[in-house]
Write an enzyme that holds these catalytic residues in place. Structure first.
Site, PDB file in Angstrom:
ATOM      1  CG  ASP A  11      -1.967   1.068   1.164  1.00  0.00           C
ATOM      2  OD1 ASP A  11      -2.726   1.082   0.183  1.00  0.00           O
ATOM      3  OD2 ASP A  11      -2.035   1.904   2.084  1.00  0.00           O
ATOM      4  CD  GLN A  12      -0.882   5.084   2.290  1.00  0.00           C
ATOM      5  OE1 GLN A  12       0.025   5.160   3.119  1.00  0.00           O
ATOM      6  NE2 GLN A  12      -2.095   5.509   2.558  1.00  0.00           N
ATOM      7  CB  CYS A  51      -5.521   1.583  -0.983  1.00  0.00           C
ATOM      8  SG  CYS A  51      -6.305   2.209   0.502  1.00  0.00           S
ATOM      9  CG  HIS A 101      -9.120  -0.407   3.149  1.00  0.00           C
ATOM     10  ND1 HIS A 101      -7.981   0.228   2.742  1.00  0.00           N
ATOM     11  CD2 HIS A 101      -9.409   0.094   4.371  1.00  0.00           C
ATOM     12  CE1 HIS A 101      -7.586   1.094   3.658  1.00  0.00           C
ATOM     13  NE2 HIS A 101      -8.433   1.024   4.662  1.00  0.00           N
TER      14      HIS A 101
END
Length: 207
Positions: A11-12, A51, A101
């Site tokens: 992520d990111q 995301c 998520h």
């Protein structure tokens, strides 16, 4: 014979923040090792601007507007097939771990009379995977409150290793000195804290 498949979603992380893609300062030796053994893509595009919906496209292989998860904390449609659904006939033990998520389609389950707490409801709430622990968000709380009512097992592991705080992967105080595995050499742990919580400690390569 069914082989193990490890699918990692980071992520990111920008593609150009990896040393295997030529970053002159940041070192990512473990990711570089995976890249050397696998396939690197030099011209790819994320399906979603956030995301959560980008992950939903990975799970389903579909565009954001097709699977319905158009933003974070928004479920994709209950009838969407996922990686887990396609791999299930192989007899593989399917586990979904970490920051996902993945939000269940509770409205769809209510419409079909499926109890979210039932075996089928739990299965649908976990993107079709049979097991796994979610740790959604670097920060324990998001715009809608705390991501999970339960404290992730990884947090308990970190506290047992000497890390403190309600979010020990990011908050201090950290153990001041630790030893690298097998070397006996100690190093100082430094985690600069920024306005968004924490950022990685960047080491410069020797010149």
């Amino acid at each position: 014979m069914v082989k193990n498949i490890l699918f990692i979603m980071i992520d990111q992380l920008r593609w150009d923040c990896l040393s295997c893609y030529g970053h002159p300062i940041v070192e990512t030796p473990n990711i570089d090792r995976l890249a050397a053994k696998g396939v690197r893509f030099d011209n790819t595009y994320a399906q979603g601007a956030s995301c959560g919906n980008s992950r939903a496209s990975f799970y389903t292989g579909r565009h954001v507007r097709s699977h319905g998860a158009t933003w974070n904390d928004w479920p994709f449609h209950l009838d969407e097939w996922t990686l887990a659904d396609y791999l299930r006939p192989s007899g593989t033990n399917l586990v979904l771990l970490g920051k996902t998520h993945m939000k269940p389609d509770l409205e769809g389950m209510r419409r079909l009379g499926i109890d979210p707490a039932s075996e089928l409801g739990r299965y649908l709430s976990n993107a079709g995977f049979v097991a796994g622990e979610h740790d959604d968000g670097l920060h324990p709380e998001g715009p809608a409150g705390r991501y999970s009512k339960s404290d992730p097992a990884y947090n308990h592991y970190l506290r047992g290793a000497g890390f403190a705080g309600s979010n020990p992967g990011c908050s201090g105080p950290m153990p001041p000195r630790m030893k690298t595995a097998g070397s006996g050499r100690a190093f100082t742990w430094r985690m600069p804290i920024g306005r968004h919580g924490c950022r990685p400690n960047i080491r410069r390569r020797p010149t």
